[in-house]
Scaffold this motif. Structure first.
Motif, PDB file in Angstrom:
ATOM      1  N   VAL A   1       0.892  -1.222  -0.003  1.00  0.00           N
ATOM      2  CA  VAL A   1       0.160   0.144   0.017  1.00  0.00           C
ATOM      3  C   VAL A   1       0.718   1.231   0.042  1.00  0.00           C
ATOM      4  O   VAL A   1       0.613   2.253  -0.722  1.00  0.00           O
TER       5      VAL A   1
ATOM      6  N   THR B   1      -8.054  11.288  -3.397  1.00  0.00           N
ATOM      7  CA  THR B   1      -8.361  11.221  -2.047  1.00  0.00           C
ATOM      8  C   THR B   1      -8.113   9.922  -1.561  1.00  0.00           C
ATOM      9  O   THR B   1      -7.230   9.451  -0.401  1.00  0.00           O
ATOM     10  N   LEU B   2      -8.183   8.579  -2.295  1.00  0.00           N
ATOM     11  CA  LEU B   2      -7.751   7.311  -2.027  1.00  0.00           C
ATOM     12  C   LEU B   2      -6.224   7.347  -1.876  1.00  0.00           C
ATOM     13  O   LEU B   2      -5.617   6.698  -1.019  1.00  0.00           O
TER      14      LEU B   2
ATOM     15  N   TRP C   1      -2.447   6.086   5.983  1.00  0.00           N
ATOM     16  CA  TRP C   1      -2.517   4.971   6.758  1.00  0.00           C
ATOM     17  C   TRP C   1      -1.298   4.015   6.826  1.00  0.00           C
ATOM     18  O   TRP C   1      -0.763   3.307   7.839  1.00  0.00           O
TER      19      TRP C   1
ATOM     20  N   ALA D   1     -14.677  11.836 -11.653  1.00  0.00           N
ATOM     21  CA  ALA D   1     -14.552  10.606 -11.164  1.00  0.00           C
ATOM     22  C   ALA D   1     -12.947  10.072 -10.939  1.00  0.00           C
ATOM     23  O   ALA D   1     -12.493   9.482  -9.866  1.00  0.00           O
TER      24      ALA D   1
ATOM     25  N   SER E   1     -11.375  11.966  -7.854  1.00  0.00           N
ATOM     26  CA  SER E   1     -11.791  11.479  -6.588  1.00  0.00           C
ATOM     27  C   SER E   1     -10.968  10.173  -6.112  1.00  0.00           C
ATOM     28  O   SER E   1     -10.791   9.865  -5.066  1.00  0.00           O
ATOM     29  N   LEU E   2      -9.884   9.760  -7.126  1.00  0.00           N
ATOM     30  CA  LEU E   2      -9.114   8.677  -6.820  1.00  0.00           C
ATOM     31  C   LEU E   2      -7.936   9.436  -6.192  1.00  0.00           C
ATOM     32  O   LEU E   2      -7.290   8.802  -5.382  1.00  0.00           O
TER      33      LEU E   2
ATOM     34  N   MET F   1      -5.490   8.690   1.373  1.00  0.00           N
ATOM     35  CA  MET F   1      -5.709   7.885   2.449  1.00  0.00           C
ATOM     36  C   MET F   1      -4.813   6.802   2.638  1.00  0.00           C
ATOM     37  O   MET F   1      -4.404   6.213   3.641  1.00  0.00           O
ATOM     38  N   MET F   2      -4.485   6.031   1.361  1.00  0.00           N
ATOM     39  CA  MET F   2      -3.410   4.824   1.656  1.00  0.00           C
ATOM     40  C   MET F   2      -2.043   5.315   1.948  1.00  0.00           C
ATOM     41  O   MET F   2      -1.563   4.617   2.804  1.00  0.00           O
TER      42      MET F   2
ATOM     43  N   VAL G   1     -13.325  15.597   0.572  1.00  0.00           N
ATOM     44  CA  VAL G   1     -14.601  15.358   0.123  1.00  0.00           C
ATOM     45  C   VAL G   1     -15.678  16.018   0.359  1.00  0.00           C
ATOM     46  O   VAL G   1     -16.182  16.240  -0.418  1.00  0.00           O
TER      47      VAL G   1
ATOM     48  N   VAL H   1      -8.738  14.170   3.869  1.00  0.00           N
ATOM     49  CA  VAL H   1      -9.891  13.483   3.222  1.00  0.00           C
ATOM     50  C   VAL H   1     -11.033  14.190   3.576  1.00  0.00           C
ATOM     51  O   VAL H   1     -12.025  14.264   2.579  1.00  0.00           O
TER      52      VAL H   1
ATOM     53  N   PHE I   1      -6.652  12.028   7.530  1.00  0.00           N
ATOM     54  CA  PHE I   1      -7.750  12.391   7.782  1.00  0.00           C
ATOM     55  C   PHE I   1      -8.268  13.700   7.728  1.00  0.00           C
ATOM     56  O   PHE I   1      -9.475  13.842   6.822  1.00  0.00           O
TER      57      PHE I   1
END
Lengths: 176, 412
Positions: free
Chosen positions: B94, B139-140, B147, B133, B136-137, B143-144, B166, B162, B159
């Motif tokens: 990840v 954000t992912l 984390w 669309a 919006s990736l 997040m990855m 969003v 994101v 946090f």
């Protein structure tokens, strides 16, 4: 009926992504990894939508399911305890659930896919562009009185009610 | 010239297999569209550092190369040669995918940006939706990264970012609905074509402004850069990354700012539209570059001149100001547009490219925008005055309490 060309190869790739991602969701012991596998699976589904000439659905799939819902799932997972090493068996009737799901899948294949592709022959001879609607058609269908305006409005009402309900539940008890 | 406008046709007439020439032209397009932003970002960093330096009364990079132009090249070389560190507790896979994802999500946007009337990656029917669309990736990716780094500051930064990304997507989408409505389509090329007569920024300035602010927040720039607040979070979600992986996040952010300027120019300022663009399509690139440079500089000015907001101010500003304004703007614009069409004031289909024919519709929509802007500003002014009064009252009450307490202490 089946031939090896670019389309079937693409279909294979996206199917592997979808099914492999799904398997990863189930088998991963790490909840975050499960959520990420779910995203892979959803991405595969959106690829399948594109193969079916439904780009609008594909974009919405990525935007809503990956961009919003998967992120929310990851948020929720991060708030749970011991998210990286799941050892507890949460569902003791796992085999029963699997049996029911398997039966439902068979039912789906028999009831939905067989009538379309089985006895009546494949519809591969019709060009896809003749069967699918454009984004404009979709937009018109959602507001046309003869088509889907009532389900559309009912669904929006339901979502609004759910949102208000969430706010009411999440609100602090205000003494003032 | 013909070969630039239609490469595959040119190759075919040169005696090449049609399928092969098609493949070559698509391959060249893909390589150019993905490489160009990564190369231009080297100079963008220089531009940004120079401008930031001038605003802060410094000289900025001026040692490597003429005017310090090669400073970013030197920095890139340094980043590449740095040790690639992965923290022990990190989730390796990840951790390594995250920076790639955050760059790819930006580069993918370039596929639907029309550079000239003839040159566009793919003219999707759903261009604008595709942009949303793909964006919006990002954000992912954040997040990855946050984390998998196994670091509390990284997670806190993720946090924050994101939540910010969003939230600001809502006004972004709402503001994009207006150009879609005006053009009657979501395809990028069609939206640009619909602006041949009149740019959308004239008929919908509030939407353009909302898009500008929301995209500034989406890139984590300007007053909204608290996802990398150095004083609170050390560096934010990318704290554990070193070497070129950090460089990828960095490049992704810079390319994203330029991409937003490009989108603003394409969706609101007519993209490649300009004089003689039909005769010489390549001129479109020049027009698009000039227009996006203006928006890019505006973004840099905003970034370098306003202080960082707090997280509660950020959320309040979005949900209590931008979202209501964008909804009101959408409703007003839809109503006015329908009104204009009902009374036959919108340009006839055969005269849609004519500037004069577009004036009635643009004037009515602009008047609606100005009225809406006036209402918003009046409300904001009254709200600000009320809050200031409340703050002054509570402050003077606090001073009074402090004084009495102090007197009591002296009395003891």
């Amino acid at each position: 009926m089946f031939e090896l060309n670019a389309q079937s190869l693409t279909f294979a790739v996206f199917s592997i992504l979808t099914l492999g991602g799904g398997a990863g969701v189930v088998y991963s012991r790490n909840l975050i990894h499960s959520a990420l596998y779910l995203i892979v699976s959803l991405f595969g589904v959106s690829g399948l939508f594109i193969l079916l000439s439904a780009p609008f659905l594909a974009a919405v799939q990525v935007l809503v399911y990956i961009g919003a819902i998967a992120i929310l799932i990851i948020f929720a997972v991060m708030l749970t305890q011991s998210m990286t090493q799941m050892r507890a068996i949460l569902n003791r009737q796992a085999w029963l659930s699997a049996l029911v799901m398997g039966l439902m899948f068979v039912l789906l294949v028999v009831a939905v896919i067989w009538p379309v592709f089985g006895t009546g022959g494949s519809r591969a001879d019709i060009p896809v562009s003749d069967m699918v609607a454009t984004t404009r058609d979709l937009g018109v269908a959602l507001v046309d009185g003869n088509q889907y305006v009532l389900p559309f409005e009912v669904a929006s009402l339901l979502l609004t009610a759910a949102m208000i309900g969430a706010i009411v539940i999440a609100r602090d008890e205000d003494p003032k | 010239m013909d070969c630039i406008n239609n490469l595959s046709g040119c190759l075919t007439s040169g005696g090449l297999n049609p399928a092969l020439s098609q493949f070559i032209s698509i391959l060249l397009g893909v390589v150019m569209v993905t490489l160009f932003p990564l190369i231009i970002v080297i100079f963008l960093i220089w531009v940004e550092r120079k401008i930031a330096a001038r605003i802060q009364d410094r000289l900025g990079p001026n040692r490597v190369g003429p005017f310090g132009l090669l400073q970013s090249v030197a920095d890139a070389v340094k980043l590449i040669t740095k040790e690639d560190i992965t923290p022990i507790g990190a989730d390796r896979v990840v951790y390594n995918i995250a920076p790639i994802l955050s760059v790819v999500s930006v580069l993918l946007i370039w596929a639907v940006i029309p550079f000239t009337p003839l040159h566009i990656g793919v003219d999707l029917e759903i261009g604008v939706l595709y942009f949303l669309a793909v964006a919006s990736l990002a954000t992912l990716g954040i997040m990855m990264a946050g984390w998998s780094s196994n670091n509390k500051y990284a997670l806190l930064g993720a946090f924050r970012s994101v939540a910010q990304l969003v939230s600001y997507e809502v006004p972004l989408v709402m503001s994009l609905l207006v150009p879609i409505m005006l053009a009657g389509t979501m395809g990028m090329q069609d939206i640009v074509n619909a602006q041949r007569g009149m740019w959308f920024i004239v008929s919908a300035p509030i939407s353009a402004f909302l898009f500008f602010i929301a995209s500034q927040a989406e890139t984590g720039r300007g007053p909204f850069d608290l996802l990398e607040a150095e004083s609170e979070l050390v560096a934010g979600f990318n704290i554990e990354y070193s070497g070129m992986k950090f460089g990828l996040f960095f490049a992704g952010e810079f390319v994203h700012v330029l991409t937003n300027a490009l989108l603003l120019a394409t969706l609101f300022a007519g993209g490649w539209v300009g004089p003689f663009v039909d005769q010489v399509p390549l001129l479109g690139i020049v027009y698009l570059s000039v227009k996006s440079a203006v928006f890019y500089l505006a973004s840099l000015l905003l970034r370098n001149t306003v202080p960082r907001v707090r997280i509660d101010q950020l959320m309040n500003f979005n949900w209590k100001f931008l979202v209501p304004v964008s909804i009101a703007n959408l409703v007003v614009m839809a109503f006015l547009l329908k009104l204009v069409q009902t009374f036959g004031l919108s340009p006839a289909p055969d005269r849609a490219n004519d500037f004069i024919a577009n004036i009635p519709q643009a004037v009515i929509l602009l008047a609606g925008n100005i009225a809406l802007g006036f209402v918003i500003l009046t409300y904001v002014r009254n709200h600000g005055r009320r809050e200031r009064l409340a703050m002054e009252t509570s402050q003077s009450a606090g001073q009074e309490r402090e004084r009495i307490r102090h007197m009591g202490a002296v009395g003891d």
